[in-house]
Motif scaffolding. Structure first.
Motif: not given
Ligand SMILES: [Zn+2]
Length: 314
Positions: A9-15, A25-30, A49-57
């Motif tokens: 309800g307050t944030k969306i996380a992805a990783g 990897t993990r990041s989040q936005v409101p 997309r950013q997570a794919e870049k970070e782990v290079d896969q």
């Protein structure tokens, strides 16, 4: 490499979560519900997309846990309190189209339950119930590694089972359901109703603050905590009587103060569940910590596409 998305309800996380259940990897936005579904979906794509870049896969699949109701069979979002305008949107189909991999969605309590059952300390328990207690109460039932569902893939709303018909009204239709009595906000509003006018901590009476005041010896906070423990215990005792699971795993923000309720919970179960072997049900804290929701979201993909896949951590 499973992409994991946790829609709250307050944030969306992805990783990205690997095959041992580790969050790489993990990041989040409101959540920003008013900006619309497309805006949130775009943010999720960017994070993955950013997570794919970070782990290079490249991702091999995507799992989503979302505050409900959601429709796991079709992938659609239902009539969710926090983002009513997203009803009918389909993040599963949208992510599959963008990333060209299989995706699946579950209610977030079911996702967290799958995480604990697949990669948690009580993995491989035949009958596992996950209960998260915070601003709401979410419950996921896992039997033989599978999410228990009602008709039409529906998620049973055990957080809204009736505890005390003389309790406060809830938006579910009941008065005195578990969520109306045993969540953080329930504890806050009850304490606000018993404190005298000149009470010095009247402002900012959060659940966390009430727990702190209890440890400092405040009598009103202590009464609120005792009431909280009783209602938590009654709901959990009902689950023991109804299902006699191998384990009930407890998570959510209120369990950060678990020392204030666990003893009372055990006592209520022992006093109320005489017709079942209650002592065989292990009641324990969740083991996956802060990333439990993301790990659970990844497990949603395994549950749908590779039920026996993924290594077991630990
Ligand atoms: Zn309710």
């Amino acid at each position: 490499m499973i992409g994991a998305v946790d829609i709250g309800g307050t944030k969306i996380a992805a990783g990205i979560v690997d095959a041992e259940g580790r969050v790489l990897t993990r990041s989040q936005v409101p959540t920003n519900a008013d900006a619309g579904y497309r805006n949130a979906f775009h943010a999720v794509v960017q994070m993955l997309r950013q997570a794919e870049k970070e782990v290079d896969q490249k991702l091999t699949g995507i799992g989503i846990g979302s505050t409900g109701p959601v429709y796991p069979l079709t992938g659609e979002i239902g009539d969710v309190n926090f983002f009513p305008n997203w009803k009918g949107e389909n993040p599963v189909k949208d992510l599959e189209r963008v990333f060209q991999v299989g995706a699946a969605i579950e209610n977030d309590a079911d996702a967290a339950a799958l995480g604990e059952a697949g990669w948690g300390a009580r993995r491989n328990k035949t009958r596992l119930i996950y209960v998260t207690v915070g601003t709401g109460i979410g419950v996921g039932l896992i039997f033989d590694g599978k999410v228990y569902r009602g008709v039409d893939y529906s998620h049973p709303e055990i957080g809204h089972h009736l505890i005390d018909p003389s309790g406060p009204p809830c938006y579910c239709g009941f008065s005195g359901c578990w969520e109306s009595l045993a969540t953080g906000p329930a504890m806050e509003s009850w304490m606000a109703s018993i404190i005298p006018p000149g009470y010095q901590h009247r402002e900012n009476l959060t659940a966390k603050k009430i727990c702190e005041l209890t440890r400092a010896g405040d009598e009103f906070a202590l009464r609120s905590v005792e009431r909280e423990a009783r209602y938590l215990g009654l709901g959990l005792a009902n689950l023991v009587t109804l299902y006699v699971p191998d384990a009930i795993v407890l998570g959510g923000s209120l369990m950060k103060s678990s020392d204030l309720w666990m003893d009372a919970i055990y006592k209520i179960i022992a006093a109320s569940c005489h017709f079942v072997p209650y002592e065989r049900t292990e009641v324990a804290l969740a083991s996956l910590g802060e990333d439990a929701n993301l790990i659970g979201a990844a497990r949603v993909w395994y549950h749908r596409f590779a039920p026996s896949g993924g290594s077991h951590a630990g």
